[in-house]
Design a protein around this motif. Structure first.
Motif, PDB file in Angstrom:
ATOM      1  N   LEU A  70     -13.752 -29.775  -6.889  1.00 17.13           N
ATOM      2  CA  LEU A  70     -12.504 -29.187  -6.396  1.00 17.13           C
ATOM      3  C   LEU A  70     -12.753 -28.261  -5.199  1.00 17.13           C
ATOM      4  O   LEU A  70     -13.887 -27.867  -4.917  1.00 17.13           O
ATOM      5  N   CYS A  71     -11.669 -27.927  -4.526  1.00 17.64           N
ATOM      6  CA  CYS A  71     -11.677 -26.933  -3.435  1.00 17.64           C
ATOM      7  C   CYS A  71     -12.630 -27.303  -2.294  1.00 17.64           C
ATOM      8  O   CYS A  71     -13.265 -26.428  -1.726  1.00 17.64           O
ATOM      9  N   SER A 100     -11.174 -25.831   1.010  1.00 16.40           N
ATOM     10  CA  SER A 100     -10.163 -24.816   0.713  1.00 16.40           C
ATOM     11  C   SER A 100     -10.883 -23.599   0.142  1.00 16.40           C
ATOM     12  O   SER A 100     -11.990 -23.729  -0.388  1.00 16.40           O
ATOM     13  N   ARG A 101     -10.270 -22.447   0.230  1.00 12.05           N
ATOM     14  CA  ARG A 101     -10.756 -21.240  -0.436  1.00 12.05           C
ATOM     15  C   ARG A 101     -12.213 -20.949  -0.068  1.00 12.05           C
ATOM     16  O   ARG A 101     -13.029 -20.664  -0.928  1.00 12.05           O
ATOM     17  N   CYS A 139      -5.497 -21.806  -0.610  1.00 11.97           N
ATOM     18  CA  CYS A 139      -5.578 -22.805  -1.671  1.00 11.97           C
ATOM     19  C   CYS A 139      -4.696 -23.962  -1.227  1.00 11.97           C
ATOM     20  O   CYS A 139      -3.568 -23.745  -0.789  1.00 11.97           O
ATOM     21  N   SER A 140      -5.181 -25.180  -1.337  1.00 15.16           N
ATOM     22  CA  SER A 140      -4.391 -26.318  -0.856  1.00 15.16           C
ATOM     23  C   SER A 140      -3.341 -26.778  -1.867  1.00 15.16           C
ATOM     24  O   SER A 140      -2.635 -27.757  -1.653  1.00 15.16           O
ATOM     25  N   LYS A 141      -3.255 -26.044  -2.974  1.00 13.76           N
ATOM     26  CA  LYS A 141      -2.107 -26.116  -3.872  1.00 13.76           C
ATOM     27  C   LYS A 141      -2.000 -27.377  -4.714  1.00 13.76           C
ATOM     28  O   LYS A 141      -1.654 -27.320  -5.878  1.00 13.76           O
ATOM     29  N   CYS A 144      -4.405 -30.089  -4.845  1.00 13.65           N
ATOM     30  CA  CYS A 144      -5.601 -30.898  -5.156  1.00 13.65           C
ATOM     31  C   CYS A 144      -6.059 -30.801  -6.607  1.00 13.65           C
ATOM     32  O   CYS A 144      -6.611 -31.768  -7.136  1.00 13.65           O
ATOM     33  N   CYS A 145      -5.838 -29.660  -7.294  1.00 17.67           N
ATOM     34  CA  CYS A 145      -6.178 -29.605  -8.716  1.00 17.67           C
ATOM     35  C   CYS A 145      -5.371 -30.648  -9.478  1.00 17.67           C
ATOM     36  O   CYS A 145      -5.903 -31.411 -10.282  1.00 17.67           O
ATOM     37  N   ARG A 187      -5.647 -24.838 -10.866  1.00 15.36           N
ATOM     38  CA  ARG A 187      -4.316 -24.438 -10.414  1.00 15.36           C
ATOM     39  C   ARG A 187      -3.330 -25.589 -10.513  1.00 15.36           C
ATOM     40  O   ARG A 187      -2.766 -26.040  -9.516  1.00 15.36           O
TER      41      ARG A 187
HETATM   42  S1  SF4 Z   1      -5.257 -26.601  -5.721  1.00 14.42           S
HETATM   43 FE1  SF4 Z   1      -7.141 -26.391  -6.943  1.00 14.42          FE
HETATM   44  S2  SF4 Z   1      -8.648 -27.686  -5.874  1.00 14.42           S
HETATM   45 FE2  SF4 Z   1      -7.001 -27.314  -4.451  1.00 14.42          FE
HETATM   46  S3  SF4 Z   1      -7.677 -25.561  -3.265  1.00 14.42           S
HETATM   47 FE3  SF4 Z   1      -6.344 -24.777  -4.930  1.00 14.42          FE
HETATM   48  S4  SF4 Z   1      -7.745 -24.271  -6.587  1.00 14.42           S
HETATM   49 FE4  SF4 Z   1      -8.894 -25.589  -5.139  1.00 14.42          FE
END
Ligand code: SF4
Ligand SMILES: Cc1cc2nc3c(=O)[nH]c(=O)nc-3n(C[C@H](O)[C@H](O)[C@H](O)COP(=O)(O)OP(=O)(O)OC[C@H]3O[C@@H](n4cnc5c(N)ncnc54)[C@H](O)[C@@H]3O)c2cc1C
Lengths: 349, 248
Positions: free
Chosen positions: A163-164, A167-168, A177-179, A181-182, A209
């Motif tokens: 993940l991430c 991002s971050r 946070c790309s919001k 992708c989790c 997330r």
């Molecule tokens: S949505 Fe999840 S994977 Fe994507 S940047 Fe935020 S915490 Fe990381």
């Protein structure tokens, strides 16, 4: 305002804005850089969408079909805006093909750019063929060829999703946070387990997330029904022993180093600001927010206003957004543009 | 690698009962060996601020426990007990007694800075390790480490004379750390220098040993530096709640 509204970008947001305008009898000119409409879900070949499970080609493809069938929407694909001048109610846009468009207002729906994983070389993308991105896995699924290792086409037995990626991460100047992708990763993990029940899927996370209602429908469901395993670790590096990929890191909860073989490693790539944003900012004379997205003036009133009166913004152009929120923002921006025009017309009369 | 879980068991927490009966069942001897759980009864809420007050510790508050520092760490690769992420957690939550259990290995950071370039939040874990080692010394938990002694000597000389003279630093370093002057590697290095270096440079080095040059007009700079160092010292002692805030 009798002039049409200029909509820039033909992704979910742009399609929704154009549709909303034509729905109230207003003309729209839809300018799209690529040679077809649909934005990221269509251009990058996403598979089943969060949260409805509909195929992107049906859900977003359906939006494209409806927009293409509207006489009031003038579609210009393979085209960008070169110059933009004038006042609210009387703008003139010069397009890259030389045409000029008179517009009462403009709505920027120019979206995002996928993070390029080559910028995190320690995680092996570009070095090992079996390190891929979530976008590539979406394409494997939507093409119906199934999830396979690119190196030799075999079915993976062990998949790691990191993940991430992009991002971050202050190291590469991406402090957001790309919001999505989790949730997208949980979705992909379940699809892999569905297609390949013998395949173990691990998700390496720092935080999970899967916001709001996605908690049960993606996070819990992926664990409880699909036995996807979540490991709290940020991976140090992805290497290879010549046969399989080797993922190294620290499993933080047991305070122990891990060195684990995988067949396929998937980068959950983030949403970067559109690479065109600096250009858009100078052409439309609008401000960007500190991360590089198009800045909104207000979160509560006059939805979608930019720093320039008469120019609005919606969707992932403002920062990482989901499809449904992008569509909602596009509708809000359309109504904001219309009500601004209505009140100026009222004063003039 | 040793079995990690073993390190979590503390001898003082192992309880064996010679005679023990539970619900009518005899569980005497080895059957009744229990490991008492470690109960956290208090947090030292000042701990994070204390580390943050020392140079290098400024960004400790940014940590979100992802483990990038530990998994990139040169020392962790050979000693799994050397775990920057874990110590940062202990400091941030204020688990001082847990931290003190590792006081004898924290100084082992070799400042390779791999963590600095891996950390997604720019915590600068290498700096935190340095600050933590200083904290342990200032609080009297550990003696001064050789690297601190070296740094002090180096700084003392620069402040005093505006210049450094390597041979005197080496000699004093050996003296303060109780090491003999004649060390194989040093002798080999000196011999190498004698054979390869141009004569002019050798003469200048020799003269430097005898006359201990200073930078001309240094006294003002020296006074300013001394004042600044004293001020920092005072600040740090105050932040750590040590004495009257006057330098040691
Ligand atoms: S949505 Fe999840 S994977 Fe994507 S940047 Fe935020 S915490 Fe990381
Ligand atoms: C791997 C992945 C999976 C995802 N899956 C989901 C999901 O399942 N569900 C969900 O809700 N969200 C998902 N998302 C997020 C989703 O992609 C976005 O919410 C959505 O694409 C935003 O729509 P948009 O119209 O604002 O931007 P975009 O889709 O980026 O569309 C922007 C359009 O503008 C065009 N354009 C760009 N610059 C210019 C220019 N200068 N001139 C003219 N045209 C231009 C582009 O070509 C594009 O067609 C996913 C994202 C990723 C990365």
């Amino acid at each position: 305002m009798t002039e049409p509204v200029l909509v820039v970008g033909g992704g979910p947001a742009g399609l929704a804005a154009a549709q909303a305008l034509s729905g109230v009898g207003r003309k729209a000119v839809l300018v799209e850089k690529e040679d077809r409409l649909g934005g990221a879900p269509i251009l990058s070949g996403y598979a089943k969408l969060v949260p409805t499970g509909e195929w992107a080609r049906d859900a977003i493809g359906g939006m494209v079909g409806r927009v293409e069938g509207e006489a009031a929407i003038d579609i210009r694909t393979g085209c960008t805006v070169k110059e933009f001048a004038g006042e609210p109610g009387a703008f003139t846009a010069t397009l890259s093909d030389g045409a000029t468009v008179e517009a009462g207002a403009a709505i920027l729906c120019t979206g995002f750019t996928h993070f390029d994983s080559v910028n995190k070389p320690e995680w092996g993308f570009g070095t090992f063929p079996d390190v891929v991105t979530t976008t590539q896995v979406e394409q494997m699924i939507s093409s119906e060829r199934g999830v396979r290792c690119p190196s030799d086409g075999r079915k993976p037995k062990r998949v790691a999703i990191l993940l991430c990626v992009g991002s971050r991460d202050r190291q590469i100047g991406r402090e957001w946070c790309s919001k999505i992708c989790c949730t997208v990763s949980a979705n992909i993990a379940m699809e892999i387990r569905e297609e390949l029940p013998d395949c173990h899927v691990y998700i390496y996370y720092m935080d999970i997330r899967t916001f709001g209602l996605y908690e049960t429908t993606y996070y819990w469901r992926s664990q409880e029904e699909f036995k996807v395993k979540y490991i709290k670790a940020r991976i140090a590096e992805v290497t290879s022993d010549g046969e399989r990929l080797i993922v190294k890191g620290e499993d933080t909860l047991v305070k122990r180093p891990i060195t684990i073989p995988f067949d396929l490693v998937v980068h959950a790539i983030g949403m970067d600001p559109n690479v065109d944003n600096l250009l858009l900012s100078s052409i439309f004379d609008i401000e960007l927010e500190p991360h590089g997205n198009i800045a909104r003036q207000s979160a509560y009133g006059g939805m979608g206003r930019t720093s320039r009166p008469g120019v609005y913004v919606a969707g992932a152009a403002t920062g990482p957004e989901t499809i449904d929120d992008s569509i909602a923002q596009a509708n809000a921006a359309a109504i904001a543009a219309l009500s601004a025009a209505y009140s100026t017309a009222g004063k003039a009369a | 690698m040793p079995i990690h879980e073993q390190s979590l068991i503390r001898p003082e927490n192992i309880k064996t009962h010679d005679k023990l009966e539970i619900d009518g069942i005899d569980v005497s001897g080895h059957w009744s060996t229990f490991i008492e759980s470690r109960v956290v009864t208090d947090y030292n809420e000042a701990l994070e601020d204390e580390i943050a007050a020392l140079p290098g510790g400024e960004y400790i508050h940014r940590c979100w426990q992802c483990g990038s520092c530990t998994n990139s760490c040169t020392v962790n690769a050979v000693n799994p007990d050397f775990n920057p992420r874990y110590w940062i957690y202990l400091i941030r939550t204020g688990m001082e007694s847990e931290l003190l259990r590792d006081k004898d290995i924290i100084w082992q950071c070799i400042s390779c800075n791999k963590c600095t370039y891996a950390c997604p939040r720019d915590v600068e874990p290498e700096g935190v390790m340095k600050a933590t080692a200083h904290w342990l010394e200032k609080k009297g938990h550990t003696p001064k480490s050789p690297s601190i002694i070296f740094d002090e000597l180096f700084a003392e000389q620069v402040i005093a004379r505006g210049k450094i003279e390597e041979s005197s630093i080496i000699r004093q370093f050996f003296k303060r750390t109780g090491q003999p002057l004649m060390q194989d590697w040093l002798v080999a290095m000196a011999r190498g220098l004698l054979m390869k270096l141009p004569v002019g440079l050798m003469r200048r080095m020799g003269l430097a040993v005898l006359f201990r040059p200073r930078t001309s007009g240094w006294s003002k700079a020296r006074a300013a530096l001394e004042e600044y160092v004293e001020e920092c010292e005072r600040e740090q002692r105050r932040a750590l709640g040590l004495g009257d805030g006057k330098p040691e």
